[in-house]
Scaffold this active site. Structure first.
Site, PDB file in Angstrom:
ATOM      1  N   HIS A  61       0.702  -1.132  -0.022  1.00  0.00           N
ATOM      2  CA  HIS A  61       0.050   0.013   0.099  1.00  0.00           C
ATOM      3  C   HIS A  61       0.696   1.113   0.022  1.00  0.00           C
ATOM      4  O   HIS A  61       2.150   1.275   0.237  1.00  0.00           O
ATOM      5  CB  HIS A  61      -0.956   0.040   1.109  1.00  0.00           C
ATOM      6  CG  HIS A  61      -0.147   0.029   2.502  1.00  0.00           C
ATOM      7  ND1 HIS A  61       0.087  -1.200   3.196  1.00  0.00           N
ATOM      8  CD2 HIS A  61       0.151   0.904   3.389  1.00  0.00           C
ATOM      9  CE1 HIS A  61       0.465  -0.790   4.587  1.00  0.00           C
ATOM     10  NE2 HIS A  61       0.823   0.626   4.548  1.00  0.00           N
ATOM     11  N   HIS A  76       4.089   7.012   3.784  1.00  0.00           N
ATOM     12  CA  HIS A  76       4.907   6.004   3.680  1.00  0.00           C
ATOM     13  C   HIS A  76       4.440   4.913   2.499  1.00  0.00           C
ATOM     14  O   HIS A  76       3.354   5.073   2.162  1.00  0.00           O
ATOM     15  CB  HIS A  76       5.115   5.090   4.912  1.00  0.00           C
ATOM     16  CG  HIS A  76       4.117   4.445   5.587  1.00  0.00           C
ATOM     17  ND1 HIS A  76       3.044   4.971   6.628  1.00  0.00           N
ATOM     18  CD2 HIS A  76       3.497   3.064   5.367  1.00  0.00           C
ATOM     19  CE1 HIS A  76       2.190   3.871   6.690  1.00  0.00           C
ATOM     20  NE2 HIS A  76       2.475   3.066   5.993  1.00  0.00           N
ATOM     21  N   GLU A 135       7.580   0.738   5.012  1.00  0.00           N
ATOM     22  CA  GLU A 135       7.088  -0.189   5.713  1.00  0.00           C
ATOM     23  C   GLU A 135       7.042  -1.742   5.283  1.00  0.00           C
ATOM     24  O   GLU A 135       7.185  -1.804   4.054  1.00  0.00           O
ATOM     25  CB  GLU A 135       5.902   0.085   6.079  1.00  0.00           C
ATOM     26  CG  GLU A 135       4.835  -0.934   7.043  1.00  0.00           C
ATOM     27  CD  GLU A 135       3.309  -0.740   7.149  1.00  0.00           C
ATOM     28  OE1 GLU A 135       3.005   0.192   6.230  1.00  0.00           O
ATOM     29  OE2 GLU A 135       2.865  -1.199   7.891  1.00  0.00           O
TER      30      GLU A 135
HETATM   31 CO    CO Z   1       1.429   1.238   6.372  1.00  0.00          CO
END
Ligand code: CO
Length: 138
Positions: A7, A78, A128
């Site tokens: 994502h 992020h 991440e």
């Molecule tokens: Co995230």
């Protein structure tokens, strides 16, 4: 091993206004929302062709996302890559000199285990890594 773009997360000061933009104006669909207590965020999920946009909003005006909004206003926060073995990827990347925000993975949305690479060791990008539980894998 990193397997896909999981994502892209956008920090939003006003979740309803952001949902209106991404759903009503841009035409994405809202798949759900989840409060992620360890991250002190409410997260809204908008799938788009193999990945998704996550709108992240601080819970109770607290936590790291609130700090980000205070400093920079809303914006790209992020990117997240899926990992099929987050512990192995953390060890490998630590060996290459990357620093992580936590020593071990922490619980993320959708029952994932997640870890963040410090942006100062990744060219200014907060990255991440997320490992999904086996039953839910993509
Ligand atoms: Co995230």
């Amino acid at each position: 091993m990193i397997t896909r773009l999981d994502h892209i997360a956008i920090a939003v000061p006003d979740l309803q206004a952001a949902l209106k933009r991404f759903c009503d104006d841009l035409g994405l669909s809202l798949a759900g929302q989840e409060d992620v207590l360890p991250a002190q965020t409410r997260t809204a999920f908008l799938p788009v062709e193999g990945t998704r946009i996550e709108l992240i909003h601080p819970l109770k005006g607290q936590g790291p996302v609130q700090g980000f909004l205070d400093k920079r206003g809303g914006g790209l926060h992020h990117i997240c890559f899926e990992s099929d073995d987050i512990l192995a990827d953390m060890e490998r990347l630590k060996g290459l000199g990357y620093r992580f925000l936590s020593d071990a993975p922490t619980p993320g949305a959708h029952g994932t285990k997640v870890a963040f690479i410090h942006p100062k060791s990744a060219g200014g990008v907060l990255i991440e890594l997320a490992e999904h539980p086996p039953a839910q894998g993509h």
